[in-house]
Design a protein around this motif. Structure first.
Motif, PDB file in Angstrom:
ATOM      1  N   PHE A  66       0.830  -1.208   0.000  1.00  0.00           N
ATOM      2  CA  PHE A  66       0.000   0.000   0.000  1.00  0.00           C
ATOM      3  C   PHE A  66       0.868   1.263   0.000  1.00  0.00           C
ATOM      4  O   PHE A  66       0.435   2.307  -0.480  1.00  0.00           O
ATOM      5  CB  PHE A  66      -0.939   0.012   1.213  1.00  0.00           C
ATOM      6  CG  PHE A  66      -2.185  -0.830   1.034  1.00  0.00           C
ATOM      7  CD1 PHE A  66      -2.965  -0.732  -0.114  1.00  0.00           C
ATOM      8  CD2 PHE A  66      -2.608  -1.709   2.031  1.00  0.00           C
ATOM      9  CE1 PHE A  66      -4.114  -1.493  -0.286  1.00  0.00           C
ATOM     10  CE2 PHE A  66      -3.758  -2.472   1.873  1.00  0.00           C
ATOM     11  CZ  PHE A  66      -4.504  -2.361   0.714  1.00  0.00           C
ATOM     12  N   PHE A  68      -6.114  -2.811   7.167  1.00  0.00           N
ATOM     13  CA  PHE A  68      -5.668  -3.392   5.898  1.00  0.00           C
ATOM     14  C   PHE A  68      -4.161  -3.170   5.756  1.00  0.00           C
ATOM     15  O   PHE A  68      -3.717  -2.047   5.557  1.00  0.00           O
ATOM     16  CB  PHE A  68      -6.386  -2.748   4.705  1.00  0.00           C
ATOM     17  CG  PHE A  68      -7.876  -2.958   4.676  1.00  0.00           C
ATOM     18  CD1 PHE A  68      -8.489  -3.838   5.557  1.00  0.00           C
ATOM     19  CD2 PHE A  68      -8.670  -2.299   3.757  1.00  0.00           C
ATOM     20  CE1 PHE A  68      -9.874  -4.039   5.534  1.00  0.00           C
ATOM     21  CE2 PHE A  68     -10.052  -2.490   3.723  1.00  0.00           C
ATOM     22  CZ  PHE A  68     -10.641  -3.358   4.621  1.00  0.00           C
ATOM     23  N   THR A 110     -14.716 -14.503  -4.669  1.00  0.00           N
ATOM     24  CA  THR A 110     -15.592 -13.855  -3.687  1.00  0.00           C
ATOM     25  C   THR A 110     -14.771 -13.517  -2.437  1.00  0.00           C
ATOM     26  O   THR A 110     -13.856 -14.260  -2.072  1.00  0.00           O
ATOM     27  CB  THR A 110     -16.729 -14.818  -3.287  1.00  0.00           C
ATOM     28  OG1 THR A 110     -16.157 -16.070  -2.919  1.00  0.00           O
ATOM     29  CG2 THR A 110     -17.716 -15.016  -4.417  1.00  0.00           C
ATOM     30  N   GLY A 111     -15.090 -12.397  -1.832  1.00  0.00           N
ATOM     31  CA  GLY A 111     -14.440 -12.005  -0.577  1.00  0.00           C
ATOM     32  C   GLY A 111     -12.988 -11.600  -0.723  1.00  0.00           C
ATOM     33  O   GLY A 111     -12.244 -11.592   0.260  1.00  0.00           O
ATOM     34  N   GLU A 145     -19.140   1.330   2.916  1.00  0.00           N
ATOM     35  CA  GLU A 145     -17.698   1.084   2.688  1.00  0.00           C
ATOM     36  C   GLU A 145     -17.022   2.342   2.158  1.00  0.00           C
ATOM     37  O   GLU A 145     -15.941   2.709   2.592  1.00  0.00           O
ATOM     38  CB  GLU A 145     -17.496  -0.067   1.688  1.00  0.00           C
ATOM     39  CG  GLU A 145     -17.775  -1.433   2.240  1.00  0.00           C
ATOM     40  CD  GLU A 145     -16.930  -1.777   3.456  1.00  0.00           C
ATOM     41  OE1 GLU A 145     -15.701  -1.772   3.336  1.00  0.00           O
ATOM     42  OE2 GLU A 145     -17.510  -2.018   4.533  1.00  0.00           O
ATOM     43  N   ALA A 203     -17.066 -11.867  -9.388  1.00  0.00           N
ATOM     44  CA  ALA A 203     -16.338 -13.116  -9.127  1.00  0.00           C
ATOM     45  C   ALA A 203     -16.598 -14.113 -10.249  1.00  0.00           C
ATOM     46  O   ALA A 203     -15.985 -15.176 -10.297  1.00  0.00           O
ATOM     47  CB  ALA A 203     -16.771 -13.700  -7.789  1.00  0.00           C
ATOM     48  N   ASP A 251     -21.267  -8.730   2.323  1.00  0.00           N
ATOM     49  CA  ASP A 251     -20.097  -9.071   3.137  1.00  0.00           C
ATOM     50  C   ASP A 251     -20.525  -9.214   4.593  1.00  0.00           C
ATOM     51  O   ASP A 251     -20.426  -8.276   5.376  1.00  0.00           O
ATOM     52  CB  ASP A 251     -19.050  -7.952   2.971  1.00  0.00           C
ATOM     53  CG  ASP A 251     -17.749  -8.293   3.681  1.00  0.00           C
ATOM     54  OD1 ASP A 251     -17.284  -9.432   3.530  1.00  0.00           O
ATOM     55  OD2 ASP A 251     -17.228  -7.422   4.384  1.00  0.00           O
ATOM     56  N   ARG A 306     -20.314 -16.313   0.449  1.00  0.00           N
ATOM     57  CA  ARG A 306     -20.642 -15.461   1.616  1.00  0.00           C
ATOM     58  C   ARG A 306     -19.844 -15.931   2.824  1.00  0.00           C
ATOM     59  O   ARG A 306     -19.779 -15.248   3.845  1.00  0.00           O
ATOM     60  CB  ARG A 306     -22.144 -15.516   1.968  1.00  0.00           C
ATOM     61  CG  ARG A 306     -23.146 -14.987   0.958  1.00  0.00           C
ATOM     62  CD  ARG A 306     -22.730 -13.711   0.300  1.00  0.00           C
ATOM     63  NE  ARG A 306     -22.082 -13.979  -0.975  1.00  0.00           N
ATOM     64  CZ  ARG A 306     -21.169 -13.163  -1.537  1.00  0.00           C
ATOM     65  NH1 ARG A 306     -20.789 -12.062  -0.919  1.00  0.00           N
ATOM     66  NH2 ARG A 306     -20.630 -13.454  -2.697  1.00  0.00           N
TER      67      ARG A 306
HETATM   68  N1  ATP Z   1      -6.421  -5.466   1.789  1.00  0.00           N
HETATM   69  C1  ATP Z   1      -7.274  -6.016   2.634  1.00  0.00           C
HETATM   70  N2  ATP Z   1      -6.842  -6.605   3.767  1.00  0.00           N
HETATM   71  C2  ATP Z   1      -7.719  -7.189   4.620  1.00  0.00           C
HETATM   72  N3  ATP Z   1      -9.056  -7.219   4.438  1.00  0.00           N
HETATM   73  C3  ATP Z   1      -9.535  -6.644   3.328  1.00  0.00           C
HETATM   74  C4  ATP Z   1      -8.688  -6.009   2.373  1.00  0.00           C
HETATM   75  N4  ATP Z   1      -9.450  -5.517   1.388  1.00  0.00           N
HETATM   76  C5  ATP Z   1     -10.717  -5.826   1.700  1.00  0.00           C
HETATM   77  N5  ATP Z   1     -10.784  -6.492   2.861  1.00  0.00           N
HETATM   78  C6  ATP Z   1     -12.005  -7.034   3.530  1.00  0.00           C
HETATM   79  O1  ATP Z   1     -12.361  -8.224   2.830  1.00  0.00           O
HETATM   80  C7  ATP Z   1     -13.755  -8.421   2.884  1.00  0.00           C
HETATM   81  C8  ATP Z   1     -14.299  -8.761   1.508  1.00  0.00           C
HETATM   82  O2  ATP Z   1     -14.176  -7.637   0.658  1.00  0.00           O
HETATM   83  P1  ATP Z   1     -15.234  -7.327  -0.496  1.00  0.00           P
HETATM   84  O3  ATP Z   1     -16.615  -7.324   0.054  1.00  0.00           O
HETATM   85  O4  ATP Z   1     -14.771  -6.150  -1.217  1.00  0.00           O
HETATM   86  O5  ATP Z   1     -15.060  -8.644  -1.385  1.00  0.00           O
HETATM   87  P2  ATP Z   1     -15.505  -8.904  -2.874  1.00  0.00           P
HETATM   88  O6  ATP Z   1     -14.316  -9.400  -3.595  1.00  0.00           O
HETATM   89  O7  ATP Z   1     -16.207  -7.728  -3.418  1.00  0.00           O
HETATM   90  O8  ATP Z   1     -16.515 -10.111  -2.686  1.00  0.00           O
HETATM   91  P3  ATP Z   1     -17.833 -10.511  -3.518  1.00  0.00           P
HETATM   92  O9  ATP Z   1     -17.372 -11.130  -4.790  1.00  0.00           O
HETATM   93  O10 ATP Z   1     -18.515 -11.472  -2.658  1.00  0.00           O
HETATM   94  O11 ATP Z   1     -18.594  -9.261  -3.754  1.00  0.00           O
HETATM   95  C9  ATP Z   1     -14.348  -7.160   3.481  1.00  0.00           C
HETATM   96  O12 ATP Z   1     -14.699  -7.408   4.816  1.00  0.00           O
HETATM   97  C10 ATP Z   1     -13.225  -6.149   3.408  1.00  0.00           C
HETATM   98  O13 ATP Z   1     -13.302  -5.228   4.461  1.00  0.00           O
END
Ligand code: ATP
Length: 537
Positions: free
Chosen positions: A142, A164, A190-191, A232, A325, A448, A473
Motif C-alpha cells: 500500500f 488493511f 468472492t471475498g 464502505e 467473481a 459481506d 458469503r
Molecule cells: N487489503 C485487505 N486486507 C484485509 N481485508 C480486506 C482487504 N481488502 C478488503 N478487505 C475485507 O475483505 C472483505 C471482503 O471484501 P469485499 O466485500 O470487497 O469482497 P468482494 O471481492 O467484493 O466479494 P464478492 O465477490 O462477494 O462481492 C471485506 O470485509 C473487506 O473489508
C-alpha cells in the motif's frame, strides 16, 4: 582568413600591406557587429541584464567565434561539401551524443524488460493474469500508493485504521490500472476485496468537490449491496471532502437533481434509470463508472436499465470498470465492445469458487430428508452465523417458520419485505442477534457478512455462478469457511457441474461424481414439495 586552415588556401600569401586599409575596415566592422549583437541581446533581456563576468565575456566571444567558424565552410546548393576540422569535431560530438542516447535507450529497454520480468514473476506468485497493452506494474504494498501515485497520507491512514496491511491480489493489479486512467474488467474470487479495488482509485482520482456535478457512479444490482457499498465508501473516504450519496426511494422522489450536491452516487440500475427519465439527472460529467457484479447487471432483465445509465454517462474521457467473481464470455464480449483500450484482470481461474471454503455435497433423497438433515446438523453443532439459501421466497418463509419452533434465533430475508425490514434482517445478522439467516438469492452476491461459518444450499443453486456467489458469503478475506449443498433426485443431472467446481477449487470429490454425465446448466428450479410440516387446514 590568413589563419584559416582550409587546404584550399594553402600556399597563397596574402599581401597584408597592400590591403591594410581593407583589413582595418573589416576588423572594425567585425567588432562593431559583435558589440551590436551584445547590445541587442542585452535589450532583449531587459531589466534582467547584469554586466557579464570577465570569464563569461571570454566564453561568449569564443562561442561566437566558434559559431562563425562553424559556418565558414562553403555551402553548395544546401550541402556542406567542405568540412573544417571544427565541423569534424562537431560531428564527432554528434556521434558521441547519438551513441550515448542509444546506450541510454538500450539501458532503459533492459531495465524495462527486467521490470516486466519482475512483474510477471510477482503476478504469477499472486495468481494474477492480465491482458491488454502496457499494463502497469502491480502494487507491492500500500505504501507504493504514496511513492508511485502520491496518494494523500490521510487516505492511507484510513486504510491502516481499517486494519488493511497488504493489498489483496485484485487490489494489487486493478488499482494501478484504474489510476493509470485505463478502463478495466476484472474477475476475482468472492471475498477478495474487489470493493476497495474500485473505490480506492475513485477516491484518489476525484479532486475536491465541485458545484452540482456527479462525477462518479457505482451501480449495484440490489439495494442491500448499494447500502453496503455506500457504507464502505464512507469509511474509506473518511477525512476526504467528498459528497457520497445513496440513491434512496426518498431521494428519487424528492430531490432536485439540478442542484444536487453529490460527487459519488451509488444506486441500483432501476432507480438511476428512473432518475434519468423522470428527473433528468445529469450524468454527462461522470468521470468514473463502476458496474459491480457486472455479469448480473448484464443479464437481460437488468440490461435495459444499465444501458440507459451507460448512455447517459456521455463524458468521452470516462473510466468504466466491471467487477465480479464470475465473468462469463458474453460479458467479456460486451466489455470489449463498450470499453476503449481496456485491461483484463483475472485472479486465479475465472468463475471459480474461493479456495478457502470447504465444500460438501449431501444427498437427502427427498424434501423431507432436507428438513431432517438441517435439524440434525443444527442439533449436533450449530456454529453461527449460518446462511441458508432457498430457491423462492415462499420456500424461505416456510423453512423459517419450521426452524422458529426449534429455539434457534432465525430470521428470513427476501424481496417481499419492505426495505426497512430487509435492512433490519441484515443488520441483526451482522450484529449476531440472528444466528441463522434464511434467504433467497437476494443476498447471494456481494454481501459481506463478516465471519459466516457455514452456507447451506438447502435448495440446489440454479447455475454455476449462483453456486460460486452463494457459498462465497463464507470464507471471506482469507478466512476459512464451509459450504454444504443438499441434493435430491431432481438435482442429480446437475451434480457433475458442482462436482467440477469443487474439484477445481481443490476440494476432494468422490470419484463416482466425476464420472456422472455433464449437463448444460440451464436455470434449474424444479417444482419442489412444500417444506411445511403443518397440516393443511
Ligand atoms: N487489503 C485487505 N486486507 C484485509 N481485508 C480486506 C482487504 N481488502 C478488503 N478487505 C475485507 O475483505 C472483505 C471482503 O471484501 P469485499 O466485500 O470487497 O469482497 P468482494 O471481492 O467484493 O466479494 P464478492 O465477490 O462477494 O462481492 C471485506 O470485509 C473487506 O473489508
Amino acid at each position: 582568413m590568413a589563419n584559416d586552415s582550409s587546404f584550399l588556401f594553402a600556399g597563397i600569401r596574402f599581401d597584408r600591406k597592400k590591403f591594410g586599409a581593407d583589413i582595418a575596415r573589416f576588423q572594425k566592422k567585425d567588432s562593431d557587429t559583435d558589440s551590436a549583437m551584445i547590445l541587442s541581446a542585452a535589450e532583449d533581456e531587459g531589466e534582467k541584464t547584469i554586466e557579464p563576468l570577465e570569464e563569461e565575456k571570454v566564453a561568449a566571444s569564443t562561442t561566437k567565434k566558434r559559431k562563425r567558424k562553424g559556418t565558414s565552410s562553403e555551402t553548395v546548393e544546401g550541402f556542406n561539401v567542405f568540412r573544417s576540422s571544427t565541423s569534424v569535431a562537431q560531428s564527432n560530438d554528434e556521434v558521441r551524443v547519438i551513441e550515448e542516447s542509444v546506450e541510454l535507450y538500450n539501458n532503459n529497454k533492459k531495465e524495462q524488460n527486467k521490470q516486466l520480468e519482475r512483474d510477471a514473476i510477482f503476478r504469477k506468485q499472486h495468481k494474477i493474469h492480465v491482458s491488454g497493452y502496457n499494463v502497469p506494474s502491480p502494487l507491492q504494498s500500500f505504501d507504493e500508493l504514496k511513492s508511485r501515485y502520491n496518494c494523500p497520507s490521510y487516505l492511507l491512514r484510513n486504510l491502516k485504521e481499517l486494519g488493511f496491511r497488504e493489498p489483496t491480489p485484485i487490489q494489487r493489479q486493478a488499482i494501478p490500472v484504474l489510476l493509470q486512467g485505463r478502463e478495466c474488467f476484472a474477475c476475482a474470487p468472492t471475498g477478495s476485496g474487489k470493493t476497495l479495488a474500485f473505490v480506492w482509485p475513485m477516491l484518489m482520482k476525484l479532486k475536491d468537490p465541485e458545484k452540482g456535478s456527479i462525477r462518479a457512479v457505482i451501480l449495484c444490482h440490489t439495494r442491500e449491496l448499494s447500502v453496503q457499498t455506500y457504507r464502505e465508501c464512507k469509511k474509506l473516504a473518511k477525512r476526504k471532502k467528498i459528497r457520497i450519496k445513496l440513491m434512496t426511494k426518498n431521494l428519487l422522489r424528492n430531490a432536485d437533481f439540478s442542484k444536487f450536491p453529490c460527487d459519488v452516487l451509488i444506486s441500483t440500475p432501476l432507480r438511476l434509470r428512473l432518475a434519468i427519465k423522470r428527473k433528468k439527472i445529469d450524468l454527462s460529467r461522470v468521470e468514473y463508472l463502476v458496474l459491480d457484479e457486472s455479469d448480473k447487471l448484464f443479464e437481460p432483465e437488468l440490461f435495459k436499465q444499465i444501458d440507459s445509465v451507460i448512455k447517459a454517462c456521455s463524458n468521452p474521457s470516462i473510466i468504466r470498470s466491471l467487477f465480479s467473481a464470475t465473468l462469463p464470455d458474453f460479458v467479456e464480449d460486451r466489455a470489449r465492445e463498450l470499453m476503449h483500450d481496456a485491461v483484463r484482470v483475472i485472479v486465479g481461474r475465472k468463475n471459480m469458487a474461493s479456495e478457502t471454503i470447504k465444500q460438501n455435497l449431501v444427498f437427502t433423497g427427498s424434501e423431507e430428508g432436507k428438513l431432517l438433515a438441517i435439524r440434525q446438523s443444527f442439533a449436533e453443532s450449530l456454529n453461527p452465523p449460518v446462511l441458508v439459501f432457498l430457491q423462492s421466497k415462499e420456500r424461505a418463509k416456510e423453512l423459517c417458520s419450521e426452524l422458529a419452533f426449534d429455539s434457534i434465533r432465525v430470521d428470513v430475508i427476501h424481496s417481499d419485505l419492505s426495505q426497512a425490514e430487509r435492512e433490519n434482517a441484515v443488520d441483526n445478522f451482522r450484529a449476531g442477534k440472528t444466528w441463522v439467516l434464511i434467504a433467497t438469492d437476494v443476498v447471494a452476491r456481494g454481501m459481506d457478512f463478516k465471519g459466516v461459518n457455514c452456507v447451506i444450499n438447502y435448495d440446489f443453486p440454479d447455475s454455476a455462478a449462483a453456486y460460486v456467489h452463494r457459498i462465497g458469503r463464507s470464507g471471506r478475506a482469507g478466512r476459512t469457511g464451509e459450504a454444504i449443498t443438499f441434493y435430491t433426485e431432481d438435482d442429480i443431472p446437475f451434480l457433475r457441474n458442482v462436482a467440477n467446481l469443487m474439484a477445481a477449487s481443490g476440494c476432494e470429490v468422490p470419484s463416482y461424481l466425476m464420472k456422472l454425465r455433464k449437463k448444460k446448466w440451464k436455470k434449474h428450479r424444479p417444482k419442489r414439495d412444500s417444506i411445511s410440516t403443518k397440516p393443511d387446514l
